[in-house]
Design a protein around this motif. Structure first.
Motif, mmCIF file in Angstrom:
data_model
loop_
_atom_site.group_PDB
_atom_site.id
_atom_site.type_symbol
_atom_site.label_atom_id
_atom_site.label_comp_id
_atom_site.label_asym_id
_atom_site.label_seq_id
_atom_site.Cartn_x
_atom_site.Cartn_y
_atom_site.Cartn_z
ATOM 1 N N CYS A 234 0.808 -1.212 0.000
ATOM 2 C CA CYS A 234 0.000 0.000 0.000
ATOM 3 C C CYS A 234 0.847 1.269 0.000
ATOM 4 O O CYS A 234 0.603 2.195 -0.789
ATOM 5 N N CYS A 235 1.875 1.335 0.874
ATOM 6 C CA CYS A 235 2.643 2.581 0.990
ATOM 7 C C CYS A 235 4.146 2.374 0.876
ATOM 8 O O CYS A 235 4.915 3.326 1.007
ATOM 9 N N GLY A 236 4.583 1.138 0.644
ATOM 10 C CA GLY A 236 5.984 0.889 0.357
ATOM 11 C C GLY A 236 6.911 0.927 1.551
ATOM 12 O O GLY A 236 8.125 1.070 1.384
ATOM 13 N N LYS A 237 6.400 0.795 2.757
ATOM 14 C CA LYS A 237 7.256 0.770 3.940
ATOM 15 C C LYS A 237 7.984 -0.579 4.018
ATOM 16 O O LYS A 237 7.398 -1.630 3.736
ATOM 17 N N CYS B 186 -0.457 3.690 6.721
ATOM 18 C CA CYS B 186 -1.370 4.504 5.908
ATOM 19 C C CYS B 186 -2.836 4.133 6.129
ATOM 20 O O CYS B 186 -3.723 4.788 5.577
ATOM 21 N N GLU C 247 -4.551 1.818 4.934
ATOM 22 C CA GLU C 247 -5.199 1.157 3.801
ATOM 23 C C GLU C 247 -5.426 -0.311 4.148
ATOM 24 O O GLU C 247 -4.682 -0.901 4.938
ATOM 25 N N LEU D 162 -2.939 -1.468 -5.699
ATOM 26 C CA LEU D 162 -2.009 -0.746 -4.827
ATOM 27 C C LEU D 162 -0.639 -0.619 -5.470
ATOM 28 O O LEU D 162 0.009 0.435 -5.396
ATOM 29 N N ARG E 89 -0.738 1.918 -8.296
ATOM 30 C CA ARG E 89 -0.857 3.282 -7.783
ATOM 31 C C ARG E 89 0.489 3.810 -7.317
ATOM 32 O O ARG E 89 0.877 4.936 -7.650
ATOM 33 N N ARG E 90 1.219 2.991 -6.559
ATOM 34 C CA ARG E 90 2.533 3.439 -6.082
ATOM 35 C C ARG E 90 3.515 3.617 -7.233
ATOM 36 O O ARG E 90 4.311 4.546 -7.250
ATOM 37 N N HIS F 181 2.971 6.750 -9.154
ATOM 38 C CA HIS F 181 3.303 7.933 -8.361
ATOM 39 C C HIS F 181 4.806 8.053 -8.130
ATOM 40 O O HIS F 181 5.259 8.877 -7.331
ATOM 41 N N ASP G 247 7.243 5.571 -7.196
ATOM 42 C CA ASP G 247 7.966 4.742 -6.226
ATOM 43 C C ASP G 247 8.808 3.708 -6.984
ATOM 44 O O ASP G 247 8.267 2.803 -7.625
ATOM 45 N N ALA H 286 8.112 0.005 -6.152
ATOM 46 C CA ALA H 286 6.857 -0.460 -6.745
ATOM 47 C C ALA H 286 7.032 -0.686 -8.242
ATOM 48 O O ALA H 286 6.484 -1.642 -8.806
#
Length: 282
Positions: free
Chosen positions: A119-122, A150, A152, A169, A172-173, A176, A178, A181
């Motif tokens: 979801c957020c790449g952590k 995040c 999600e 997901l 999307r990353r 944007h 990443d 991703a």
């Protein structure tokens, strides 16, 4: 009118080749190793300030050593490595060193212990991922817990819904910017994961973008082999060797081998047995 896919791929690849540094150690902290003529420099650390094409060497400004030696020396790329393997710390437990997923995937501390949230790449350790993201599933809603960063949703117990979420997901990353991703999306197109079709052209395009945007060394390796084998694009040994050279100097073992083999075979570069020997012995 729409451009043909092959032309769009060529434009992406050409842009990545122009924008990704040919000599990626410039400006980085490096370590000298493998010298025979100036063996006293082995183990010294410093900063690669520039690449001198006329000498085919990096100019390295050495730190002051215990013997008082410093100054700038010229060193071949095969005799330099980034100062340390890139490592990250789990942001949840804070006490686990993980191999950076953008790094060259060497064996070492933390190998195989990193997990990346879609979801957020952590980047988190496997133990925290299992505890906070897979544990405590809601069986009534058929969902996994939300991401602790995040918020999600992290997945569904239904396989089709889960694949659709992972795909959305990841896309999307990637779109944007990443680089991790982008690399994972490239792999998904290559293998047909997350419900995506096998598409070598899309795989190559995303790998090239990951290499360009994030200096992703594993993506450099994948671009090189796609060009070498002609996956998604006509084979081009010369372009492949350039990508192998980028990844090799950053320490990716597959690129090191491929570059040494290219010099031995004269594939995309002038045949040079001395250079082949230096790389294959690295």
């Amino acid at each position: 009118p729409y451009l043909p896919v092959s032309l769009m791929l060529e434009q992406v690849l050409a842009t990545a080749e122009e924008a990704t540094p040919r000599h990626p150690l410039v400006g980085r902290r490096v370590r000298v190793h493998g010298l025979s003529g100036s063996a006293e420099l082995n183990g010294q650390r410093g900063t690669a300030v520039r690449y001198a094409p006329e000498r085919e060497r990096y100019e390295v400004r050495l730190d002051d050593g215990q013997d008082g030696k410093s100054g700038t020396v010229g060193v071949r790329d095969v005799n330099l490595s980034p100062e340390e393997d890139p490592m990250v710390t789990c942001p949840i437990c804070m006490d686990v060193r993980l191999t950076d997923p953008l790094g060259p995937a060497r064996k070492g501390p933390g190998e195989g212990s990193a997990t990346v949230t879609l979801c957020c790449g952590k980047v988190v350790c496997k133990e925290c991922h299992d505890k906070y993201m897979l544990g405590g599933m809601d069986r009534e809603a058929q969902t996994f817990p939300p991401c602790p960063f995040c918020r999600e949703p992290t997945g569904y117990m239904d396989e089709h819904a889960d694949k659709r979420l992972e795909r959305d997901l990841l896309k999307r990353r990637a779109t944007h910017g990443d680089p991790l991703a982008m690399y994972n999306l490239s792999g998904s197109f290559d293998k047909g994961h997350h419900g995506l079709p096998v598409d070598y052209q899309a795989s190559l395009a995303w790998a090239a973008l990951a290499a360009m945007v994030g200096s992703h060394v594993r993506a450099m390796n994948n671009v090189g082999f796609a060009l070498k084998e002609g996956e998604g694009i006509p084979a081009d040994a010369r372009r492949a060797a350039r990508w192998f050279a980028r990844g090799a100097v950053l320490g990716h073992i597959s690129c090191v081998w491929a570059l040494g083999k290219a010099y031995a075979d004269g594939a995309g570069v002038a045949r040079d047995f001395a250079a082949a020997r230096r790389w294959l012995k690295r």
